[in-house]
Design an enzyme around this catalytic site. Structure first.
Site, PDB file in Angstrom:
ATOM      1  N   GLY A 102       0.814  -1.206   0.000  1.00 46.27           N
ATOM      2  CA  GLY A 102       0.000   0.000   0.000  1.00 46.27           C
ATOM      3  C   GLY A 102       0.848   1.257   0.000  1.00 46.27           C
ATOM      4  N   LYS A 103       2.167   1.090   0.244  1.00 55.46           N
ATOM      5  CA  LYS A 103       3.100   2.233   0.291  1.00 55.46           C
ATOM      6  C   LYS A 103       2.526   3.362   1.144  1.00 55.46           C
ATOM      7  CE  LYS A 103       5.357   0.976  -4.062  1.00 55.46           C
ATOM      8  NZ  LYS A 103       4.613  -0.255  -4.358  1.00 55.46           N
ATOM      9  N   ARG A 104       1.926   2.987   2.278  1.00 62.16           N
ATOM     10  CA  ARG A 104       1.281   3.957   3.138  1.00 62.16           C
ATOM     11  C   ARG A 104       2.321   4.869   3.778  1.00 62.16           C
ATOM     12  NH1 ARG A 104      -2.511   2.247   0.461  1.00 62.16           N
ATOM     13  NH2 ARG A 104      -4.529   1.661   1.315  1.00 62.16           N
TER      14      ARG A 104
ATOM     15  N   ASP B 106       2.683   5.151  -6.348  1.00 63.00           N
ATOM     16  CA  ASP B 106       3.150   3.939  -7.009  1.00 63.00           C
ATOM     17  C   ASP B 106       3.532   4.342  -8.424  1.00 63.00           C
ATOM     18  OD1 ASP B 106       3.497   1.061  -7.758  1.00 63.00           O
ATOM     19  OD2 ASP B 106       2.601   0.827  -5.771  1.00 63.00           O
TER      20      ASP B 106
END
Lengths: 315, 315
Positions: A102-104, B106
């Protein structure tokens, strides 16, 4: 149990460090498969769930971990998230570790909320309950320590893991990540901080619960980071469709074949769309995926230290 | 219609540039309010929805835009997302612009999936349908152009907006953002790229659909960025609870009082938890929020160019 120890045990058990990336886009699902679902948003979300479960059925005996790309589920709103939740639970039930990509990123109490959401427990009435209950989450480090330490604290408490972006696999990754400050690239500054954040959280294997995302498409930087970041587990995207080969990812491993998981998403889960696979497997999309996983297992075993993971009985 | 033109029209209509941040944590909701919901996960999610709708009811006539912090909804899994979806739709129905603060990031097709998810349309059967249908989304620029341009393309097509993190408001923001490369801080490199990405997408007002998140807690950098980024709309967090004052945010505005929205989350939506407000409003949590919004409107009008937005008839 510590995340890195769980991951290493899983890698040794199956004898390969492959992470299967599940990035379900309806336009890429097998056409024969898609025809079974109603052509509305809940129908698409259901097709993502059934496809993801079907991938899990194939790969659960073969690999240690799967990575879900949150974006493709978020695309279908709450129903999409329900599909992600269901397939993630299904994968854990089949013995797979589950990573949510999720690359939060956020700070303070908001970062804590993300961490509790995906890795920990959230307040419900008088108690706390797991929500997503993933084993690991990807995070973006641009906000500095305030953006990472809340995640690390929750992960430590819960036996979960994190992978922070360090050097990504995309063409423009260097625009900011390769800028030189004080004689070092920004990704090296990030790596240095990451080593500090990770140090207090090593498991019995020597590896920390806090890992790094380092792309396969820049093998020199991968080798350099492996040398400067002992004890940091790597998540390596870029193998396969993005152009990285087994030789490119070889520097990610330690001498025992541990220390890295190699992600492959489209190259595995859409194997059926390649003409050769189509000729061999026809509409048997799961058989095509299984064949592609076996090819990748063999490729990594032959060309990297991951070959040392294969015990004689597993051959 | 272009996002910046829609935003500017909304700011002028209500005469203030306030963005109300909705960050619902169950432990901070009014106790009298919470008692009405069952003590399970769907009950908590429903309490978030009803609270968010209640905030919207108060602020819709007073401000141009609301910002939802995704983390607090994601914490409650698919049910939490359903609450976010419902309140976001409710806010748009009441005439508010809706920003989702997800700091998504992303590359390539995955960035495109996030952009379609939150701002555009997703494939459903033979056609495309909106999913989250927000007016704007926050994004993290660490991945470079590959991580931003897919969002910009979707936003341009759909009349939507983006805010990329440039200089954040947290204490450790400088760890990476202030490192100096080629004589410029990293946040300045990000700002420079952002100006390039934004340039082709200006609306009639001269402002682009691609904005910057610049914290109120570093007013010198805010002033510098306003000067070097003409035509870039700012989203300014850090006013209020995080310590930023109206004087700190004043440099964010252009001479007409446009060019920036000032976010306040906890300082507005949890106004009822302050002892003075508790004494004045008791359990009337919506009245406490309304009072806090009016105080912030007056503070910005008195100490920044936002005062020029107040037409004589609105006084």
């Amino acid at each position: 149990m510590h995340f890195a120890d769980r991951l290493n045990a899983a890698v040794k058990r199956v004898g390969t460090p492959i992470c299967v990336g599940i990035d379900p886009r309806p336009e890429d699902l097998p056409p024969e498969f898609l025809d079974k679902f109603p052509g509305d948003r809940p129908g698409v979300a259901e097709s993502l769930r059934v496809f993801g479960d079907g991938v899990v059925d194939v790969v659960a005996p073969l690999v240690p971990i799967v990575k879900f790309q949150a974006a493709f589920y978020e695309a279908y709103g709450p129903e999409g998230f329900a599909a992600l939740h269901a397939t993630a639970q299904y994968a854990q039930g089949k013995g797979l570790l589950v990573l949510i990509d999720g690359k939060r990123n956020d700070i303070g109490s908001t970062a804590d909320a993300y961490a509790r959401a995906y890795l920990g427990k959230v307040p419900v009435g008088e108690s706390f309950e797991p929500s997503w209950n993933a084993d690991g989450l990807t995070v973006n480090p641009y906000l500095g320590s305030d953006g990472i330490t809340p995640f690390v604290k929750v992960a430590a408490r819960e036996g979960k893991g994190l992978y922070a972006l360090v050097r990504t696999s995309n063409a423009s990754a260097g625009e900011f990540q390769d800028l030189i400050a004080d004689g070092k690239a920004i990704y090296q500054h990030v790596a240095q901080r990451l080593a500090q954040w990770a140090e207090p959280y090593r498991g019995a294997s020597g590896y920390s619960l806090l890992g790094a995302v380092v792309g396969a498409t820049y093998p020199d930087q991968l080798a350099e980071l492996r040398a400067t970041l002992p004890g940091i587990p790597f998540l390596v995207p870029g193998y396969g469709t993005q152009g990285g080969s087994s030789k490119d990812v070889a520097p990610a491993f330690d001498t025992d074949g541990l220390g890295a998981i190699i992600n492959n998403s489209r190259g595995l889960t859409y194997a059926y769309s390649r003409p050769a696979a189509r000729a061999k497997y026809g509409a048997e999309w799961q058989a095509a995926i299984e064949g592609a996983v076996h090819e990748m297992i063999a490729d990594l075993a032959e060309n990297t230290n991951a070959g040392k993971l294969r015990t004689p009985t597993a051959e």
